[in-house]
Design a protein around this motif. Sequence first.
Motif, PDB file in Angstrom:
ATOM      1  N   PHE A 134       7.705   7.050  -5.984  1.00 52.27           N
ATOM      2  CA  PHE A 134       6.642   6.196  -6.455  1.00 52.27           C
ATOM      3  C   PHE A 134       5.385   6.287  -5.783  1.00 52.27           C
ATOM      4  CE2 PHE A 134       8.912   3.059  -9.014  1.00 52.27           C
ATOM      5  CZ  PHE A 134      10.328   3.336  -8.912  1.00 52.27           C
ATOM      6  N   GLY A 135       4.259   6.068  -6.539  1.00 54.34           N
ATOM      7  CA  GLY A 135       2.963   5.850  -6.132  1.00 54.34           C
ATOM      8  C   GLY A 135       2.842   4.473  -5.482  1.00 54.34           C
ATOM      9  N   PRO A 136       1.807   4.114  -4.806  1.00 53.31           N
ATOM     10  CA  PRO A 136       1.436   2.888  -4.282  1.00 53.31           C
ATOM     11  C   PRO A 136       1.263   1.745  -5.047  1.00 53.31           C
ATOM     12  CG  PRO A 136      -0.493   4.330  -4.181  1.00 53.31           C
ATOM     13  CD  PRO A 136       0.614   5.225  -4.634  1.00 53.31           C
ATOM     14  N   LEU A 189       3.175   0.496 -11.308  1.00 53.64           N
ATOM     15  CA  LEU A 189       3.688   1.459 -10.523  1.00 53.64           C
ATOM     16  C   LEU A 189       4.041   2.830 -11.347  1.00 53.64           C
ATOM     17  CD1 LEU A 189       6.180  -0.768  -8.616  1.00 53.64           C
ATOM     18  CD2 LEU A 189       4.373   0.140  -7.604  1.00 53.64           C
ATOM     19  N   MET A 240       8.260   6.074 -20.285  1.00 54.72           N
ATOM     20  CA  MET A 240       9.074   7.209 -19.729  1.00 54.72           C
ATOM     21  C   MET A 240       8.198   8.274 -20.633  1.00 54.72           C
ATOM     22  SD  MET A 240      12.721   8.709 -19.124  1.00 54.72           S
ATOM     23  CE  MET A 240      12.822   9.346 -20.637  1.00 54.72           C
ATOM     24  N   TYR A 250       5.953   1.353 -14.556  1.00 53.00           N
ATOM     25  CA  TYR A 250       6.652   0.158 -14.189  1.00 53.00           C
ATOM     26  C   TYR A 250       5.479  -1.071 -14.011  1.00 53.00           C
ATOM     27  CZ  TYR A 250      10.816   2.331 -13.373  1.00 53.00           C
ATOM     28  OH  TYR A 250      12.434   2.731 -13.454  1.00 53.00           O
ATOM     29  N   LEU A 285       7.236   7.847 -14.982  1.00 52.12           N
ATOM     30  CA  LEU A 285       7.759   6.633 -15.513  1.00 52.12           C
ATOM     31  C   LEU A 285       6.572   5.465 -15.175  1.00 52.12           C
ATOM     32  CD1 LEU A 285      10.542   7.830 -14.319  1.00 52.12           C
ATOM     33  CD2 LEU A 285      11.385   5.883 -15.709  1.00 52.12           C
ATOM     34  N   GLN A 319       5.143  -4.534 -12.202  1.00 48.76           N
ATOM     35  CA  GLN A 319       5.853  -5.594 -11.230  1.00 48.76           C
ATOM     36  C   GLN A 319       4.819  -6.932 -11.181  1.00 48.76           C
ATOM     37  OE1 GLN A 319       5.949  -4.139  -7.024  1.00 48.76           O
ATOM     38  NE2 GLN A 319       7.637  -5.565  -6.688  1.00 48.76           N
ATOM     39  N   ASN A 347      15.963  11.971  -7.864  1.00 50.45           N
ATOM     40  CA  ASN A 347      15.335  10.559  -7.230  1.00 50.45           C
ATOM     41  C   ASN A 347      13.977  10.553  -7.692  1.00 50.45           C
ATOM     42  OD1 ASN A 347      13.960  12.379  -5.546  1.00 50.45           O
ATOM     43  ND2 ASN A 347      14.058  10.767  -4.039  1.00 50.45           N
ATOM     44  N   PHE A 348      13.447   9.412  -7.511  1.00 44.04           N
ATOM     45  CA  PHE A 348      12.074   8.956  -7.960  1.00 44.04           C
ATOM     46  C   PHE A 348      11.201   8.661  -6.811  1.00 44.04           C
ATOM     47  CE2 PHE A 348      13.542   7.114 -12.050  1.00 44.04           C
ATOM     48  CZ  PHE A 348      14.855   7.451 -11.810  1.00 44.04           C
ATOM     49  N   PHE A 376      10.421  -1.790 -16.487  1.00 43.24           N
ATOM     50  CA  PHE A 376      10.084  -0.600 -17.041  1.00 43.24           C
ATOM     51  C   PHE A 376       9.137  -0.758 -18.180  1.00 43.24           C
ATOM     52  CE2 PHE A 376      10.758   3.764 -18.365  1.00 43.24           C
ATOM     53  CZ  PHE A 376      10.923   3.651 -19.966  1.00 43.24           C
ATOM     54  N   GLY A 393      16.883  -5.178  -9.141  1.00 41.28           N
ATOM     55  CA  GLY A 393      17.300  -6.482  -8.859  1.00 41.28           C
ATOM     56  C   GLY A 393      15.938  -7.116  -8.182  1.00 41.28           C
ATOM     57  N   LYS A 418       8.377  -9.996  -8.492  1.00 37.36           N
ATOM     58  CA  LYS A 418       9.257  -9.313  -7.704  1.00 37.36           C
ATOM     59  C   LYS A 418       9.689  -7.881  -8.145  1.00 37.36           C
ATOM     60  CE  LYS A 418      10.135 -11.811  -3.952  1.00 37.36           C
ATOM     61  NZ  LYS A 418      11.439 -12.333  -3.574  1.00 37.36           N
ATOM     62  N   ALA A 419      10.842  -7.983  -9.213  1.00 35.67           N
ATOM     63  CA  ALA A 419      11.175  -6.632  -9.735  1.00 35.67           C
ATOM     64  C   ALA A 419      10.418  -6.125 -10.528  1.00 35.67           C
ATOM     65  CB  ALA A 419      12.589  -7.190 -10.106  1.00 35.67           C
ATOM     66  N   PRO A 420      10.241  -4.508 -10.227  1.00 35.51           N
ATOM     67  CA  PRO A 420       9.604  -3.868 -11.285  1.00 35.51           C
ATOM     68  C   PRO A 420      10.296  -3.910 -12.731  1.00 35.51           C
ATOM     69  CG  PRO A 420       9.744  -2.695  -9.142  1.00 35.51           C
ATOM     70  CD  PRO A 420      10.424  -3.834  -8.971  1.00 35.51           C
ATOM     71  N   GLY A 434       0.605  -1.466   0.035  1.00 33.93           N
ATOM     72  CA  GLY A 434       0.012   0.179  -0.040  1.00 33.93           C
ATOM     73  C   GLY A 434       0.671   1.292   0.045  1.00 33.93           C
ATOM     74  N   LEU A 435       2.093   1.167   0.065  1.00 37.55           N
ATOM     75  CA  LEU A 435       2.899   2.474   0.239  1.00 37.55           C
ATOM     76  C   LEU A 435       3.876   2.432  -0.987  1.00 37.55           C
ATOM     77  CD1 LEU A 435       3.963   2.235   3.790  1.00 37.55           C
ATOM     78  CD2 LEU A 435       2.076   3.846   2.834  1.00 37.55           C
ATOM     79  N   GLY A 436       3.869   1.430  -1.985  1.00 32.63           N
ATOM     80  CA  GLY A 436       4.910   1.521  -3.114  1.00 32.63           C
ATOM     81  C   GLY A 436       6.435   1.643  -2.538  1.00 32.63           C
ATOM     82  N   LEU A 437       7.193   1.913  -3.332  1.00 33.82           N
ATOM     83  CA  LEU A 437       8.515   1.968  -3.246  1.00 33.82           C
ATOM     84  C   LEU A 437       8.964   3.332  -2.544  1.00 33.82           C
ATOM     85  CD1 LEU A 437       9.357   0.262  -6.765  1.00 33.82           C
ATOM     86  CD2 LEU A 437      10.108  -0.645  -4.488  1.00 33.82           C
ATOM     87  N   PHE A 442      14.539  -3.536  -2.585  1.00 38.32           N
ATOM     88  CA  PHE A 442      14.913  -3.650  -3.826  1.00 38.32           C
ATOM     89  C   PHE A 442      16.314  -2.753  -4.240  1.00 38.32           C
ATOM     90  CE2 PHE A 442      12.157  -5.934  -6.082  1.00 38.32           C
ATOM     91  CZ  PHE A 442      10.809  -5.789  -5.560  1.00 38.32           C
TER      92      PHE A 442
END
Lengths: 112, 112
Positions: free
Chosen positions: B102-104, B88, B48, B36, B34, B38, B99-100, B45, A104, B41-43, A40-43, A90
Motif C-alpha cells: 500500500f501507498g501512504p 489508498l 482494480m 481504495y 487497486l 477509506q 501480497n499487497f 474497494f 474489517g 475506518k475500513a477501506p 503517513g505510512l499507509g497499510l 485491520f
Amino acid sequence: DADVTQTPRNRITKTGKRIMLECSQTKGHDRMYWYRQDPGLGLRLIYYSFDVKDINKGEISDGYSVSRQAQAKFSLSLESAIPNQTALYFCATGQGHYYEQFFGPGTRLTVL
Amino acid sequence: EDKVVQSPLSLVVHEGDTVTLNCSYEVTNFRSLLWYKQEKKAPTFLFMLTSSGIEKKSGRLSSILDKKELFSILNITATQTGDSAIYLCAVVSDNYGQNFVFGPGTRLSVLP
C-alpha cells in the motif's frame, strides 16, 4: 451483520502485556490478512494466510504471531506489547485469485 | 524493496472541482493495482487495474494505469463533500506471494 468482524474495537494496554486481536469472517474466503496502519505510512502487511495450514510473514511480522483456527478465524497476537505497536489494525479477506480485499472495521490499539 | 508512492499526500478542494490523485510504484513483479477509499475506518474497494490504457469508470470516479511509466491516476469530477476520505493505492506483487503493498494514501478534503 458485517461480513468481516474484529474484536475488540478498541484496546488500551500496558507495555509487556500479551494481547490478542481476533478476526472472523462469514464470506467464506480462503485468504485472510492482518495489516497495521500508521499515519503517513499507509497499510503494512503483518501476516497473511491462504488457508488453514498456510501462514506467511509479511513486511513487518517481528513482535507479532498469528493463528488460523479455522477458515473463518484469524487471530493476531502481540507477545509482549511495546508502545510503537500503537496503531490501527485491520483484518482483511480475499478469495482465490481475485485481488479485491474486504476489510474489517479495525481495532485501535494503544500501548502505554 | 517494493514501493508505492502517492501524491499529493493531502489535498483541499471545493465542491464541484475536479481532482487527480497520483500513484507510482516500483515492484518486483507487478500483478495488479487497486484503489481504495477509506472514510471512517475500513477501506472500501474502488477499482482494480491490470492492463495499461484501459479506463475504469464508476460514476464520477475513473482510473487508468500506465504500466510502462509505472503509475496510475484516480480522477474525481464534480467533487462532493462525501468524497472526503483517504484514497489508498495498492499494488499486488508476488514478491511475498500475492501480497499487497500500500501507498501512504492521499487525504482529500472537499469543502462545501
